[in-house]
Every structure is written in structure tokens, then in C-alpha cells.
Design an enzyme around this catalytic site. Structure first.
Site, PDB file in Angstrom:
ATOM      1  N   ASP A  37       0.995  -1.195   0.094  1.00  0.00           N
ATOM      2  CA  ASP A  37       0.010   0.238   0.101  1.00  0.00           C
ATOM      3  C   ASP A  37       0.935   1.319   0.131  1.00  0.00           C
ATOM      4  O   ASP A  37       1.754   1.631   0.803  1.00  0.00           O
ATOM      5  CB  ASP A  37      -0.906  -0.016   1.262  1.00  0.00           C
ATOM      6  CG  ASP A  37      -2.164  -0.956   1.401  1.00  0.00           C
ATOM      7  OD1 ASP A  37      -2.372  -1.545   0.104  1.00  0.00           O
ATOM      8  OD2 ASP A  37      -2.447  -1.398   2.304  1.00  0.00           O
TER       9      ASP A  37
ATOM     10  N   ASP B 213     -13.732  -3.516  -1.577  1.00  0.00           N
ATOM     11  CA  ASP B 213     -13.715  -3.429  -0.308  1.00  0.00           C
ATOM     12  C   ASP B 213     -15.142  -3.497   0.244  1.00  0.00           C
ATOM     13  O   ASP B 213     -16.003  -2.541   0.011  1.00  0.00           O
ATOM     14  CB  ASP B 213     -12.957  -2.167  -0.192  1.00  0.00           C
ATOM     15  CG  ASP B 213     -11.507  -1.905  -0.617  1.00  0.00           C
ATOM     16  OD1 ASP B 213     -11.013  -3.122  -0.818  1.00  0.00           O
ATOM     17  OD2 ASP B 213     -11.180  -0.779  -0.998  1.00  0.00           O
TER      18      ASP B 213
END
Length: 253
Positions: A11, A130
């Protein structure tokens, strides 16, 4: 049972790898190119590189970081964040990525999935989903913009739709489990598995060798993704694969 993949996730925010809990409280971890090379050398099956603020900040993904990373790795490499058009997909693939991950842009423009699959092949199109459980516990909603925006879309409906649109893989992240190290969200994963036939990468919550075994043993998913466990040296990819091999779960040693 097919060979299972172990995938570290990078990330990236402002050019550095970060990790948080439940998508917040981000801490710096290191340089993405150096970490990518490290995981390549450690025996990772693939890498996922996510520019986690590109969509929220409405800017393009850092192509130079992508191309620099691609020069250092010799395993499949997925890139996501800030990809909004077919031209963006083409540029990221040209920069060295093997696949692109679409999340916010796919929700806003479903044609990006179908057209991307037609132009570049469905194997190149990963849809990142998500999900967060609704307060009434009736299911999960899909979130976009790095977990900041609740779309109100029912997760299972969205999974069915992206499957029909031609995506080649689903990167499924439980926002409730993310960074907690309490285990993958098996309830969510099982429900998604019932509603799609495309490969699933499970993300969010891994904290031990047993968690890898738990999520991979019943052929629910095709790959397990982890970040902080690997970034902070709590587990090595080699350790995970040796453990799974002993448990008769097929992995590439």
C-alpha cells in the site's frame, strides 16, 4: 485443489509503503521498489501494488514507481489506484504491470471492466472489492476511495455483476478485518465464493500461519494476501509456504 498463491501487498502513499488498521492510522513501512525486490527474492508468487490515495486525491498513479518496481521483480505484478480510463490501463501495463486493479473507477464506470477485458484480456482485469458489514448485520456494503465512501451497493450484488462484466479476478478486502491480525473474514469470503466462479484473492486480517491454513484449506480462495505480517518481519513467505506444504495445501516452493 489448485496451487495456492501467497501475495504481499504494498500500500503506497506519497511514494512510501504504509500500513494501518481498518484503513486508518497509517504508518510508514519503507520504499516500494526495495520491498518489491525483497519479496520477489523471498519467493512471493505475486505482488499487489496499491496507490491507496490516488483515487481519493483524484490524481494519476505514480507510473515511475511502477516502472522502477517492474524492473526489479520477475513475478506477476498487479497495480491499482487512480486508474480511471482504458488509456490508464494501457499505460500501467506498458509500464510493466501484468494486471490492473480497478476499484473506485469500476463502480463509477462499469464499462471499464467489460471494455478492459475485451481489449487487454480478462486475465489483466482485477476488480478490488472493499466490503464492510452493515450495522444491522444483514450483509456488506461496497466502499470506494480508499474506504472513505460507502456506495450503498450490496457487496454480493456487485460481485455477481463484475463477474458477468468479465473481470478475471476479485481482490476481496474485509475492512472490518483489515490490519487486525485476527484472521480473514471467512463469513464474507464464503458468501462471495458462492456467487462467483472467478479466482478470489482474500485480503484483510491475517495474523498467523494458522490463518493462512484456515482460509486456504477448503478451496474457498485462490490466493491469500497479507501486508503488515510480512512488512514487519513477523512471518517470512518461506515459513508460510513450508507450513502450508506440511498441511497438504499445494503451494509453489
Amino acid at each position: 485443489m489448485h496451487t495456492k498463491r501467497i501475495i504481499p501487498c504494498l500500500d503506497v502513499k506519497n511514494g512510501e509503503v504504509v500500513k494501518g488498521v481498518n484503513f486508518v492510522s497509517l504508518k510508514k513501512v519503507g520504499d516500494p521498489v526495495e520491498l518489491a525486490k525483497f519479496y520477489n527474492d523471498q519467493g512471493a508468487d505475486e505482488l499487489v501494488f496499491l496507490d491507496i490515495t490516488a483515487s481519493y486525491e483524484e490524481r494519476d498513479i505514480m507510473r515511475k514507481v511502477v516502472s522502477d518496481t517492474a524492473k526489479e521483480v520477475f513475478i506477476p505484478f498487479t497495480v491499482g489506484g487512480g486508474i480511471r480510463t482504458l488509456e490508464d490501463i494501457k499505460e500501467i501495463l506498458r509500464a510493466g504491470a501484468d494486471k490492473v486493479s480497478l476499484n473506485s473507477a469500476a463502480v463509477k464506470n462499469k464499462n471499464l471492466i467489460s471494455e478492459g477485458a475485451k481489449l487487454f484480456g480478462s486475465q489483466c482485469i482485477v476488480v478490488a472489492v472493499d466490503g464492510k458489514k452493515r450495522k444491522d448485520n444483514t450483509g456488506w456494503n461496497v466502499y470506494i476511495n480508499g474506504g472513505r465512501v460507502d456506495t450503498g451497493i450490496e457487496l454480493i450484488d456487485w460481485v455477481k455483476e463484475v463477474t458477468e462484466l468479465g473481470c478475471g479476478e476479485i481482490l476481496l478486502t474485509s475492512m472490518d478485518a483489515d490490519g487486525t491480525k485476527k484472521g480473514f473474514d471467512l463469513e464474507m469470503i464464503r458468501e462471495v465464493r458462492k456467487n462467483t466462479n472467478v479466482p478470489i484473492i482474500a485480503s484483510g486480517g491475517c495474523g498467523s500461519l494458522e490463518h493462512f491454513e484456515e482460509v486456504l484449506k477448503d478451496d474457498l480462495i485462490d490466493a491469500a494476501l497479507a501486508a503488515s505480517l510480512f512488512h514487519y518481519g513477523e512471518l517470512k513467505i518461506k515459513d508460510v509456504k513450508e507450513y502450508l506444504n506440511k498441511k497438504n495445501i499445494p503451494v509453489r516452493i
